[in-house]
Design a protein around this motif. Sequence first.
Motif, PDB file in Angstrom:
ATOM      1  N   ILE A 202       4.405 -10.708  36.654  1.00 49.34           N
ATOM      2  CA  ILE A 202       4.770 -11.912  35.906  1.00 49.34           C
ATOM      3  C   ILE A 202       6.267 -11.918  35.614  1.00 49.34           C
ATOM      4  O   ILE A 202       6.951 -12.932  35.790  1.00 49.34           O
ATOM      5  N   GLU A 203       6.781 -10.771  35.164  1.00 47.50           N
ATOM      6  CA  GLU A 203       8.198 -10.697  34.804  1.00 47.50           C
ATOM      7  C   GLU A 203       9.086 -10.910  36.020  1.00 47.50           C
ATOM      8  O   GLU A 203      10.056 -11.677  35.981  1.00 47.50           O
ATOM      9  N   VAL A 204       8.754 -10.240  37.124  1.00 50.79           N
ATOM     10  CA  VAL A 204       9.545 -10.404  38.340  1.00 50.79           C
ATOM     11  C   VAL A 204       9.369 -11.803  38.905  1.00 50.79           C
ATOM     12  O   VAL A 204      10.312 -12.396  39.451  1.00 50.79           O
ATOM     13  N   GLY A 205       8.157 -12.355  38.774  1.00 47.22           N
ATOM     14  CA  GLY A 205       7.932 -13.712  39.251  1.00 47.22           C
ATOM     15  C   GLY A 205       8.788 -14.731  38.533  1.00 47.22           C
ATOM     16  O   GLY A 205       9.270 -15.692  39.137  1.00 47.22           O
ATOM     17  N   ARG A 206       9.012 -14.525  37.248  1.00 49.17           N
ATOM     18  CA  ARG A 206       9.910 -15.419  36.511  1.00 49.17           C
ATOM     19  C   ARG A 206      11.323 -15.361  37.074  1.00 49.17           C
ATOM     20  O   ARG A 206      12.002 -16.392  37.176  1.00 49.17           O
ATOM     21  N   ASP A 207      11.757 -14.164  37.430  1.00 47.66           N
ATOM     22  CA  ASP A 207      13.086 -14.054  38.045  1.00 47.66           C
ATOM     23  C   ASP A 207      13.143 -14.813  39.364  1.00 47.66           C
ATOM     24  O   ASP A 207      14.152 -15.446  39.687  1.00 47.66           O
ATOM     25  N   GLY A 208      12.053 -14.742  40.141  1.00 46.14           N
ATOM     26  CA  GLY A 208      12.036 -15.437  41.418  1.00 46.14           C
ATOM     27  C   GLY A 208      12.025 -16.945  41.286  1.00 46.14           C
ATOM     28  O   GLY A 208      12.500 -17.650  42.183  1.00 46.14           O
TER      29      GLY A 208
ATOM     30  N   TRP B  75       7.577 -14.785  45.323  1.00 51.09           N
ATOM     31  CA  TRP B  75       7.213 -15.864  44.402  1.00 51.09           C
ATOM     32  C   TRP B  75       8.063 -17.108  44.648  1.00 51.09           C
ATOM     33  O   TRP B  75       7.545 -18.222  44.775  1.00 51.09           O
ATOM     34  N   GLY B  76       9.373 -16.916  44.678  1.00 45.92           N
ATOM     35  CA  GLY B  76      10.269 -18.065  44.816  1.00 45.92           C
ATOM     36  C   GLY B  76      10.114 -18.772  46.148  1.00 45.92           C
ATOM     37  O   GLY B  76      10.109 -20.014  46.207  1.00 45.92           O
ATOM     38  N   ARG B  77       9.979 -17.989  47.220  1.00 41.67           N
ATOM     39  CA  ARG B  77       9.879 -18.624  48.544  1.00 41.67           C
ATOM     40  C   ARG B  77       8.557 -19.369  48.701  1.00 41.67           C
ATOM     41  O   ARG B  77       8.516 -20.464  49.275  1.00 41.67           O
TER      42      ARG B  77
END
Length: 727
Positions: free
Chosen positions: A8-14, A412-414
């Motif tokens: 979740i935390e890394v996904g927010r960054d993405g 996540w971002g892509r």
Amino acid sequence: MGWWSSWIEVGRDGLRVQRAFAAPSAIARAVLAVLFAAVLGLVLDDPIAGSMASVGAFICAIGTMVGPLRHPVVTALGVAVAFSAMAVVGALVHGRTWLFLLLLGVAAFAAGLWRTLGVASGIRGCLAVVGLMITADLAPGVHGGLVMAGWIATGTGLVVVVQLLPPYDSRFAAQRRALAALYRSLAEASVAAGPAALSGSAPFTAARQALDLLPQFSRPVAAAMFGLLGEAERIRRALHTVRLMAPADGNREALAATAQVLGDISRTVATGREHRTPEAVGALLESWAAASPVRGPRDLVARLRQAEQLAQRSTDERLGDVLEPPAEVPGLYAGTSSVARTARRIQAQLRPQSPIFRHAVRLAVGVVVAEVIGRSIGGWGGLGISAHGFWVALTTMLVLFPEYGHTVARAWGRAAGAVLGSLLAWALSQPHWSPGGLAVASVVLAAVSFATLRTGQLMLNLWLTCWIVFLIHHVGGLPGPTAWARAADTVVGAALAVLIFLVWPTWSARRVPGLLAEWLRVQEQLLPELLTGYADVGATDWAAVDALRARSRQVREELAVAVEQSHAEPAEQRCPWSGAQLELISTQVSAVAGCATLLAEHLPLTPQDTVPELTELVDPLHEHLTALARAAAGAETVAPGALRSVFDSFTARSGLLAETSEGSEGSEGSEGSEGSGSDDSSDGPDSSDSGTPGRALALSTATVDAVESLTETIASRDRPRRRHAAA
């Protein structure tokens, strides 16, 4: 932080959108190249020519805009040649599945190794592999693939041509930006609270890397810039000295004036036009240095004057002045050929323990597996392009990074950007578009993609997916639902990239013990060598010291990066220290490195400065650091306090403590002079006064304190696990 919270935390960054944009001139040139490609297709009335030229121009322009350290023409030419050549190879192996997969794996492995030269270089390597996949997958045949490759090469050539158009940057623009950022960071650190602000080495590394890219024939002309890098090193040491002095109202005002001078130097270097500091500021610094009883302020002001002169000589009208090789960076100035240097750096990564090597193997396997899966999926039941796999492989290749945090964030971002972009592309595919309207819409979408290139994976892939799906849909006459197939391909490729990383991971936290042990092995040679230098003038082997300090900085930077990246990783994959302990280790490592710098800066210059008693600490310090390196790697344990006990016995036996007490007044004055290591011979008597033993004792005491603090933290490596087991 567990697995789910980490995701979740890394996904927010993405999914975060950043306010970062490329240079307006670079964006304008990229849009112009795509516009020329679209006009070419309209003039020839050939949709394939227009679309393939646009694809070549688009990808080559992205390669030019990512991390521009070399001249834009050189970068564009390199990307154009690599991308076009791989497109030709892809056309030649079209229809030969096994040969194509073999070449794809080899090319992806090479692109992964190219990551050694930096993130931008790794991305450019991946873009070249994209050229191989486009023609191998999309071409109707070998002849048709070669035609496509020809138009792709035409589009990349347009990117090279537009780099020759005005406006032009000043000479050595990338190097100027790096040096300007370095001096700007020094200006900020000079007025920041606490000495920790001066411990960061990232701006120095970026400046060294930028200057290292200059060809050998250009270095004499750019000698002033090499000199500015050397002066920045000296200024940081002088600032460190001043920051260690007793707080005084005059110091705050002088440090603010120092920040203004450094800011003016930064602006002079960045713009190539001289920015003069007000005379009142210079007068304030001069009076401050003259009134100071210690050497630090005088060294700082002298270094600032020298940096100002070098900045003036680096302006456009004076850049042709050839200077002597800067004494602070002789190895960098002399340099080696770029080919030999690149080959040596890549060769150093050809070992299974290297994270870059593991990344290259993982990338090769992942891209081939993704291509096979993409081809097996086929057309998603009529929603996509039959026997089309490169979109899955492309996503896997661009998502996989050597670090867990970047890989998951990009996935996540892509994926999110591709879904939104496909939705927009589906909406745009509903109306009928004339050839002219299609060309205009294609250029506009490409322009928005260029503008959002550095804002994050979400925004970039939203517009990138929209552009490529919109273009392929109309040129190929595909049905509207093709957009959803591209989104599905992206989600599959991103998930596959994360899965492959987890199957064969490279956890940054697990690299920390090895990197810390390696750094300590450097210190076990460096610190004793410096202490030996206090026995006699000239006893220090400066060649060995310079080599050890360079190696120490390199390993310390790798350690800092590993610690920073480890915070995004799940707690289950952590090394024996907690996140707070890792941050403490980074701080303590910087403290020990700072002590080594101060020991080197105050080595005796005259026989009266020598303190031969310090050589008694050489063997105990070497033994302690050797044991500490093994403890960091987990081979043994070290009890805190052992080095302190030896040092206390030494001070009581040597008589230095009593001598320091007798000259306490001089010692207090000299304690603040820990720093810049100026070459000036007119520093006055404070460099050889009665406070010399006191200064040496203060430096050795600070070194022992720093090493003991690090020992205490390293010794706590098993405590979290024992507490967890007890619970």
